[in-house]
Scaffold this motif. Structure first.
Motif, PDB file in Angstrom:
ATOM      1  N   GLN A 190       0.922  -1.186   0.138  1.00  0.00           N
ATOM      2  CA  GLN A 190      -0.097  -0.087   0.071  1.00  0.00           C
ATOM      3  C   GLN A 190       0.823   1.294  -0.112  1.00  0.00           C
ATOM      4  O   GLN A 190       0.477   1.974  -0.711  1.00  0.00           O
ATOM      5  N   MET A 191       1.966   1.208   0.647  1.00  0.00           N
ATOM      6  CA  MET A 191       2.934   2.365   0.875  1.00  0.00           C
ATOM      7  C   MET A 191       3.382   2.645  -0.417  1.00  0.00           C
ATOM      8  O   MET A 191       3.612   3.659  -1.021  1.00  0.00           O
ATOM      9  N   THR A 192       3.793   1.586  -1.363  1.00  0.00           N
ATOM     10  CA  THR A 192       4.635   1.546  -2.457  1.00  0.00           C
ATOM     11  C   THR A 192       3.495   2.092  -3.571  1.00  0.00           C
ATOM     12  O   THR A 192       3.774   3.124  -4.383  1.00  0.00           O
ATOM     13  N   GLU A 193       2.583   1.563  -3.553  1.00  0.00           N
ATOM     14  CA  GLU A 193       1.438   2.128  -4.387  1.00  0.00           C
ATOM     15  C   GLU A 193       1.097   3.865  -4.197  1.00  0.00           C
ATOM     16  O   GLU A 193       0.782   4.350  -5.131  1.00  0.00           O
ATOM     17  N   PHE A 194       1.065   3.973  -2.968  1.00  0.00           N
ATOM     18  CA  PHE A 194       0.850   5.525  -2.558  1.00  0.00           C
ATOM     19  C   PHE A 194       1.729   6.323  -3.133  1.00  0.00           C
ATOM     20  O   PHE A 194       1.548   7.335  -3.809  1.00  0.00           O
ATOM     21  N   LEU A 195       3.170   5.835  -3.132  1.00  0.00           N
ATOM     22  CA  LEU A 195       4.100   6.693  -3.431  1.00  0.00           C
ATOM     23  C   LEU A 195       4.300   6.774  -4.986  1.00  0.00           C
ATOM     24  O   LEU A 195       4.433   7.733  -5.608  1.00  0.00           O
ATOM     25  N   LEU A 196       3.950   5.647  -5.558  1.00  0.00           N
ATOM     26  CA  LEU A 196       3.981   5.488  -7.200  1.00  0.00           C
ATOM     27  C   LEU A 196       2.837   6.246  -7.924  1.00  0.00           C
ATOM     28  O   LEU A 196       2.972   6.524  -8.917  1.00  0.00           O
ATOM     29  N   ALA A 197       1.861   6.625  -7.015  1.00  0.00           N
ATOM     30  CA  ALA A 197       0.668   7.165  -7.566  1.00  0.00           C
ATOM     31  C   ALA A 197       0.881   8.798  -7.479  1.00  0.00           C
ATOM     32  O   ALA A 197       0.175   9.672  -7.781  1.00  0.00           O
ATOM     33  N   SER A 198       2.181   9.201  -7.127  1.00  0.00           N
ATOM     34  CA  SER A 198       2.458  10.655  -6.950  1.00  0.00           C
ATOM     35  C   SER A 198       2.441  11.158  -8.540  1.00  0.00           C
ATOM     36  O   SER A 198       3.065  10.665  -9.348  1.00  0.00           O
ATOM     37  N   ASP A 199       2.172  12.517  -8.585  1.00  0.00           N
ATOM     38  CA  ASP A 199       2.315  13.253  -9.882  1.00  0.00           C
ATOM     39  C   ASP A 199       3.446  13.866  -9.659  1.00  0.00           C
ATOM     40  O   ASP A 199       3.840  14.813  -8.902  1.00  0.00           O
ATOM     41  N   LEU A 200       4.458  13.559 -10.637  1.00  0.00           N
ATOM     42  CA  LEU A 200       5.704  14.140 -10.775  1.00  0.00           C
ATOM     43  C   LEU A 200       6.203  15.099 -11.673  1.00  0.00           C
ATOM     44  O   LEU A 200       7.353  15.570 -11.669  1.00  0.00           O
ATOM     45  N   ASP A 201       5.383  15.437 -12.383  1.00  0.00           N
ATOM     46  CA  ASP A 201       5.563  16.671 -13.415  1.00  0.00           C
ATOM     47  C   ASP A 201       5.777  17.840 -12.710  1.00  0.00           C
ATOM     48  O   ASP A 201       5.089  18.057 -11.624  1.00  0.00           O
TER      49      ASP A 201
END
Length: 356
Positions: A190-201
């Protein structure tokens, strides 16, 4: 993304010194905490009825700088999927931006850890660097001796009772994550999914920074926001909701166990709980403001809500019925069910909840 060495250096430089103790007092405190952590584990296993095949390990006793170093190691493990994604992107930022940005965030992380390092009594570290033997580490129970000594002195409580009471809470977390074999990986995913859902632009990141600045200004004026809510993306809200529910459960379960076991092994538990609750609500205005910004006030609310949920469910269906909660991710309570334990009983146990 983050200069971790600078984070450690900054944190250890800024953290306040612990209470004044003699070398013998420090030695006795460390030895007693190790002993009480083993004693607490037996009480917790017997009361919770959670079986684990993991061999008991002595608690790791640290000072404030030691806690900072341990958490930096944990952060590096948690954030690894995000740093790999950023480093492997099609348009990596210029080297100068990366160098300057990593130092800024390193200082910021260090400052936050310095603030927390004088307040945390203990924790069960889920995310550890790889074991040199190649084995997957199962976690580590860490107790911050200076903070425990400072708290017991500040509140004027019996040191032996308070130390055992703290160990009961932290050992509950160890039993949870070693006895419920899927729970650690569920939280990690869940933590990995949360981090990878970040908008990085870049435009999105700038917008988040503006939101964070507005949140800081609002909290300083007495508002109720926090930085976690300000910087997350819409896609992260649903994931954070699941994470919040499971962490509310495990924290509330720890609080429930420490108080429920307490009367039989901690004679002054009622006095400790009353003074500890008062201490949680105290602090200067600046201290309370920083706690709101970092989401610590939300964590305090988790303790209360989670403990009330566990207490109600155990009253309704007993400990064996409550332990069905650890069957799978599907039997974990949702956020609405944390506030409505009878709804969880009806969904998972399959029968309407009976009055206590």
């Amino acid at each position: 993304m983050i200069d971790w060495d600078l984070a450690v250096t900054t944190g250890t430089r800024l953290v306040r010194p612990g209470p004044q103790v003699s070398r013998e007092e420090a030695r006795q405190a460390v030895a007693e905490l190790r002993t009480l952590s083993r004693e607490a584990e037996g009480h917790v296993r017997e009361f919770t009825k959670i079986h684990t095949d993991t061999a008991p390990q002595p608690a790791t006793i640290v000072d404030r700088p030691g806690w900072i170093k341990a958490n930096v190691e944990g952060f590096r493990v948690v954030l690894e999927p995000l740093t790999q994604r950023m480093g492997g992107g099609d348009n990596p930022p210029p080297a100068i931006v990366t160098a300057v940005g990593s130092r800024i965030t390193g200082v910021e992380v260090g400052a936050v850890l310095a603030f927390l390092a004088s307040r945390v009594l203990g924790q069960y570290e889920l995310f550890l660097p790889p074991d040199p033997t190649g084995e997957e580490p199962t976690g580590r129970l860490t107790l911050v001796a200076p903070n425990i000594v400072h708290a017991e002195r500040e509140m004027g409580v019996d040191p032996h009772d308070f130390r055992l009471w703290v160990c009961l809470h932290e050992e509950t977390h160890r039993v949870q994550f070693t006895g419920v074999t899927w729970l650690r990986e569920y939280v990690r995913s869940q933590m990995t999914e949360f981090l990878l859902a970040s908008d990085l632009d870049l435009p999105t990141l700038l917008e988040r920074l503006r939101n964070a600045a507005d949140t800081v200004a609002d909290v300083v004026r007495g508002g109720e926001g926090n930085l976690i809510d300000a910087i997350q993306s819409p896609g992260q809200k649903e994931i954070l909701d699941r994470l919040t529910a499971v962490m509310t459960l495990v924290e509330g379960h720890g609080d429930y166990v420490m108080d429920a076991v307490g009367p039989s092994v901690v004679p002054s538990v009622a006095d400790i709980r009353a003074k500890f609750a008062q201490r949680r609500e105290g602090g200067s205005r600046l201290d309370r403001t920083v706690r709101r910004l970092l989401g610590i006030e939300v964590k305090m609310k988790q303790y209360a809500e989670g403990s009330a949920f566990v207490r109600t469910v155990v009253d309704r269906v007993g400990m064996d019925g409550f332990n069905k909660i650890w069957t799978s991710p599907e039997t974990l309570p949702t956020t609405p069910e944390i506030s409505d334990p009878d709804a969880w009983v009806a969904r998972v146990i399959g029968t309407p909840a009976l009055p206590a």
